[in-house]
Design a protein around this motif. Structure first.
Motif, short mmCIF file in Angstrom:
data_model
loop_
_atom_site.label_atom_id
_atom_site.label_comp_id
_atom_site.label_asym_id
_atom_site.label_seq_id
_atom_site.Cartn_x
_atom_site.Cartn_y
_atom_site.Cartn_z
N ARG A 13 6.03 -11.77 4.00
CA ARG A 13 5.38 -11.21 2.82
C ARG A 13 5.93 -11.89 1.56
N HIS A 62 8.39 -7.87 -0.72
CA HIS A 62 8.64 -6.86 0.32
C HIS A 62 8.80 -7.50 1.71
N ARG A 120 6.74 1.97 6.40
CA ARG A 120 7.59 0.78 6.28
C ARG A 120 8.32 0.83 4.94
N GLY A 140 3.63 2.99 -1.76
CA GLY A 140 4.43 3.35 -2.94
C GLY A 140 5.80 2.69 -2.96
N ASN A 141 6.59 3.13 -3.91
CA ASN A 141 7.96 2.65 -4.09
C ASN A 141 8.91 3.83 -4.20
N ALA A 171 -1.89 -6.18 -13.74
CA ALA A 171 -1.63 -6.98 -12.55
C ALA A 171 -1.59 -8.48 -12.82
N PHE A 181 1.82 -9.90 -12.58
CA PHE A 181 2.61 -9.75 -11.35
C PHE A 181 3.17 -11.08 -10.84
N LEU A 231 -3.04 -1.88 -13.07
CA LEU A 231 -2.14 -2.40 -12.04
C LEU A 231 -2.71 -2.07 -10.65
N ARG A 251 -3.96 -4.50 -7.63
CA ARG A 251 -3.42 -4.39 -6.27
C ARG A 251 -4.57 -4.30 -5.27
N SER A 306 -5.39 -7.64 -4.30
CA SER A 306 -4.36 -8.53 -3.74
C SER A 306 -4.05 -8.31 -2.25
N TYR A 307 -4.06 -7.06 -1.82
CA TYR A 307 -3.49 -6.78 -0.49
C TYR A 307 -4.31 -7.38 0.66
N THR A 362 -3.63 -11.05 0.89
CA THR A 362 -2.33 -11.40 1.45
C THR A 362 -2.32 -11.20 2.97
N GLN A 363 -3.08 -10.21 3.45
CA GLN A 363 -3.08 -9.97 4.91
C GLN A 363 -3.75 -11.12 5.65
FE1 HDE Z 1 2.72 -4.53 -4.02
N1 HDE Z 1 2.22 -6.13 -2.87
N2 HDE Z 1 1.83 -5.40 -5.59
N3 HDE Z 1 3.34 -3.05 -5.25
N4 HDE Z 1 3.64 -3.67 -2.50
C1 HDE Z 1 2.58 -6.29 -1.59
O1 HDE Z 1 1.20 -7.04 0.16
C2 HDE Z 1 0.96 -6.43 -5.53
C3 HDE Z 1 3.12 -2.93 -6.58
C4 HDE Z 1 4.19 -2.43 -2.46
O2 HDE Z 1 5.63 -2.70 3.69
C5 HDE Z 1 1.91 -7.49 -0.97
O3 HDE Z 1 1.39 -7.01 2.40
C6 HDE Z 1 0.39 -6.69 -6.82
C7 HDE Z 1 3.44 -1.62 -7.05
C8 HDE Z 1 4.79 -2.18 -1.18
O4 HDE Z 1 4.03 -4.14 4.09
C9 HDE Z 1 0.98 -8.00 -2.06
C10 HDE Z 1 0.99 -5.80 -7.67
C11 HDE Z 1 3.88 -0.95 -5.95
C12 HDE Z 1 4.56 -3.33 -0.43
C13 HDE Z 1 1.30 -7.06 -3.20
C14 HDE Z 1 1.87 -4.99 -6.89
C15 HDE Z 1 3.82 -1.84 -4.84
C16 HDE Z 1 3.82 -4.24 -1.28
C17 HDE Z 1 2.88 -8.49 -0.40
C18 HDE Z 1 0.82 -5.69 -9.17
C19 HDE Z 1 4.39 0.49 -5.86
C20 HDE Z 1 5.01 -3.62 0.98
C21 HDE Z 1 2.84 -8.33 1.09
C22 HDE Z 1 -0.41 -5.22 -9.55
C23 HDE Z 1 3.38 1.47 -6.15
C24 HDE Z 1 4.05 -3.11 1.99
C25 HDE Z 1 1.77 -7.40 1.33
C26 HDE Z 1 4.61 -3.33 3.37
C27 HDE Z 1 3.38 -5.49 -0.88
C28 HDE Z 1 0.68 -7.15 -4.38
C29 HDE Z 1 2.70 -3.99 -7.46
C30 HDE Z 1 4.23 -1.43 -3.52
C31 HDE Z 1 1.15 -9.45 -2.44
C32 HDE Z 1 -0.61 -7.76 -7.16
C33 HDE Z 1 3.28 -1.09 -8.47
C34 HDE Z 1 5.54 -0.93 -0.75
O5 HDE Z 1 -0.35 -7.87 -1.70
#
Ligand code: HDE
Length: 703
Positions: free
Chosen positions: A83, A86, A123, A158-159, A169, A172, A365, A369, A372-373, A376-377
């Motif tokens: 990833r 994360h 996770r 979440g976080n 975003a 990011f 944001l 997201r 993006s997800y 990335t997958q």
């Molecule tokens: Fe993520 N984030 N994120 N993020 N995020 C990823 O997806 C992204 C953000 C969070 O255990 C990626 O599979 C953007 C906030 C977790 O597999 C990717 C932005 C929060 C995980 C991605 C954010 C998160 C990710 C990388 C800004 C808390 C791990 C690998 C807009 C609410 C999930 C993946 C796991 C993972 C993009 C900001 C939480 C690149 C563009 C805010 C827990 O898609």
């Protein structure tokens, strides 16, 4: 004892005459001594897995060796891209159970029935470090939950902190690039303490609230089990009548909050870089299943309008003292993964995985997201069919007209692969307007602008509110963390620019950090788009120490023991800890263990050098008199005691341990955090004291 591999097939290995003895006549369905027959990926039985096929005993390897070729080919392709953020994570299975029905606010099927359980996969992760980085990096932790509901998968990604660094975003990639290893040198790994990160942050006032969280002890949790989780963004719930309610999601650990101190984190990373994943694995293996309560902050447009801050701004939170959290259910993690790669590595979370009754807000944001997800997958898992992998597949019936692609596993039967069609119902899914997902018809239609709303402009008030909500020692930790990080920054102008922001948060904090850095001149406060509000009340819910567990359950005592350890005290300590729900780990000079005063042997959980006190929540020093003399000569024993002291741990000790206390330099500093362990009756009092987790009043300990 015979090596189980020492059978005919592996011993008959050398020389032309000793051709490996194959399964000889059996078919590959048969087993040998209970083992299944090894085959190639094509199912062909393998006769020899030790030697490649050669032209002559000492000749070159032959290309026709299809087993060798396939084995190396597969090995060469074992890795998938980690990833981009994360990368370092650990997962577990469990369930979510409703306290009651939520039909008043959402039609989401999983929330309709009291007591109903929905399977989940969770996770946890760090953000900045690569897949092999240590667990105790100072970082925000990912807290991603996949609910396998009867109406499809819902991912709450979440976080462990309720706010984020940026508001839009589009920032990011910049933010992540800045914290990752610098591109020319590829270091530092899993650390924010470097110029690029602080350069970016000091030029991004919107990050200041998150910086307070990242510099706090929230960024160095003791374990995944002891941290909160947050959905961060405002989402929507939509009920059967189509009424929308805004929502923020909160996970609260039943085990209470707990973090380590920085000096401990640094040492844990050396002693056990897998500290967090091991902790989760061990807890589940022991049957001590971690549990969180899910709570909702629910509000309407009217609240959103009158609240002090923008609810679409992910750098802001709504204090729970302002808007209470409604507890709605609990999540229990009761099953570890069977295979890390198949489950934890291949799990694909996506904020866009929502179910009917759950919807998005316009948080920019979150909107980013959502894009993006999925992207990335595809990059990581290599095919649009990643939902066919068991960990990602829904557990409810599913049917679509999508087809083909790499590694397609669910292949439709019959001739139908388009819509509309006039064919019969078999293998021919149709839309369901009643049950199907309908987006909430929120009004849009404003002009297209690259602009940030004025309502996002206050960057300091909640940063200040977080800071003043902390206990004094937590405030000290924030100042120390800022000092540490900025001391690693080599450009003095960046250090000064950060202090200029701190002046807008809290003058004492800014002055302390400036002094700790020996800043020559105090900068002017940073220009603020909005002045810092000083009227926001502290929110006690934001402090870890003020939300401690009041129990020692789920924690560990490391007992430093030698031969001759008092048998009765050891038994009593074990019993007291067991009834508290905590565990005892014996740490001894040799891993073979010790013999107690009654002549009973006890194997050690750790050899002293591999079991430093940073791995435990409290320590017990139980050497015999001779043993204490031996321990005074061992640097690891002295460190064991000195670190436990410095990290403000409770220290139970037998009188015989006094020479060790002296040698460790703490004998003159004995305080109320030291408790006697000379008689069995002492053990309950020691364990009761440990419920406070740390003796924060200790003088001369970590700062
Ligand atoms: Fe993520 N984030 N994120 N993020 N995020 C990823 O997806 C992204 C953000 C969070 O255990 C990626 O599979 C953007 C906030 C977790 O597999 C990717 C932005 C929060 C995980 C991605 C954010 C998160 C990710 C990388 C800004 C808390 C791990 C690998 C807009 C609410 C999930 C993946 C796991 C993972 C993009 C900001 C939480 C690149 C563009 C805010 C827990 O898609």
């Amino acid at each position: 004892m015979a090596d189980p591999r020492d059978d005919a097939r592996t011993t008959a290995r050398y020389g032309e005459a000793e051709v490996p003895v194959g399964p000889g006549g059996e078919t590959h369905q048969t087993t040998q001594g209970g083992h299944p027959t090894m085959t190639t990926q094509q199912g062909v039985p393998v006769a020899d897995d030790q030697n490649s096929l050669r032209a002559g005993a000492r000749g070159p390897t032959l290309l026709e060796d299809f087993h060798f070729r396939e084995k190396l080919f597969h090995f060469d392709h074992e890795r998938i891209p980690e990833r981009v953020v994360h990368a370092r994570g650990y997962g577990a299975h469990g369930y979510f159970e409703n306290y009651g029905s939520l039909s008043d606010v959402t039609r989401a099927d999983l929330f309709q029935r009291k007591g109903e359980k929905t399977p989940v996969f969770v996770r946890f992760s760090t953000v900045a470090g690569s897949k092999g980085s240590p667990d105790l990096a100072r970082d925000v932790r990912g807290f991603a939950v996949k609910f396998y509901t009867k109406q499809g998968n819902w991912d709450l990604v979440g976080n462990n902190m309720p706010v984020f660094f940026i508001q839009d975003a589009i920032k990011f990639p910049d933010m992540v690039h800045s914290v990752k290893p610098e591109p020319d040198r590829d270091f530092p790994q899993a650390q924010s303490a470097h110029d690029n990160f602080w350069d970016f942050i000091s030029l991004s006032p919107e990050s200041m609230h998150m910086i307070m969280w990242i510099m706090s002890d929230r960024a160095i949790p003791r374990s995944f089990r002891f941290m909160e989780g947050f959905g961060v963004h405002t989402f929507r719930l939509v009920n059967a009548e189509g009424k929308s309610t805004f929502v923020k999601f909160h996970w609260k650990p039943k085990q209470g909050l707990q973090s380590v101190v920085w000096n401990e984190a640094v040492k844990i990373n050396g002693a056990d870089p897998d500290f967090h994943r091991r902790d989760l694995w061990d807890a589940i293996e022991m049957g001590d299943y971690p549990e969180w309560e899910l709570g909702l902050q629910l509000f309407d447009e009217a609240f959103a309008d009158r609240f002090d801050f923008e609810v679409l701004d992910a750098t802001k939170l709504i204090p729970e003292e302002v808007l209470p959290i409604r507890p709605i259910g609990r999540m229990v993690l009761d099953r570890r993964v069977d295979n890390f790669f198949a489950e934890t590595e291949q799990v694909a979370f996506c904020t866009q995985n929502v179910v009917p009754g759950i919807d998005f807000s316009d948080d920019p944001l979150l909107q980013g997201r959502n894009f993006s997800y999925l992207d990335t997958q595809l990059k990581r898992l290599g095919s649009p069919n990643f939902t066919h992998i068991p960990i990602n597949a829904p557990k409810c019936p599913f049917a679509s007209l999508q087809q083909d692609g790499h590694m397609a596993m669910h292949n439709p039967k019959g001739r139908v692969n388009y819509e509309p069609n006039s064919w019969g119902p078999e293998n021919n899914p149709r839309e369901d307007p009643a049950q199907g997902y309908r987006s909430y018809p929120a009004a849009t239609g404003s002009p297209r602008l690259r602009i940030r709303s004025e309502t996002f402009a206050d960057h300091y008030s909640q940063a200040r509110q977080f800071y003043i909500s902390q206990a004094p020692i937590e405030q000290t930790h924030i100042a120390n963390a800022l000092t540490f990080e900025l001391s690693k920054v080599q450009t003095p102008a960046i250090r000064a620019r950060m202090v200029a922001h701190l002046l807008n948060i809290d003058a004492d904090l800014a002055n302390t950090v400036a002094k700790n850095l020996r800043l020559e001149t105090m900068p002017q406060p940073a220009t603020a788009a909005r002045p810092t509000r000083k009227d926001l009340k502290p929110s006690p819910a934001l402090s870890i120490i003020q939300n401690g567990p009041k129990t020692f359950a789920g924690r560990k005592v490391g007992a430093l023991v030698t031969d001759g350890v008092d048998a009765d005290v050891l038994a009593a300590l074990r019993k007291s800890l067991k009834s508290e729900g905590a565990t005892l780990v014996l740490v001894a000079p040799e891993v073979g263990g010790v013999t107690d005063s009654a002549g009973t042997p006890h194997p050690a959980g750790e050899k002293l050098e591999g079991g430093p006190s940073v791995l435990f929540d409290a320590v017990a020093l139980l050497p015999s008199a001779d043993g204490a003399t031996l321990l005074t000569k061992l640097p690891a024993a002295r460190d064991f005691v000195a670190d436990a002291f410095a990290h403000r741990k409770f220290i139970g000790h037998a009188a015989a341990a006094t020479p060790l206390l002296e040698k460790a330099g703490v004998a003159n500093a004995v305080d109320a955090g030291f408790l006697p362990l000379d008689r069995p009756a002492d053990c309950d009092a020691f364990v009761a004291a440990c419920r406070k987790l740390r003796f924060w009043d200790r003088a001369d300990a970590e700062r």
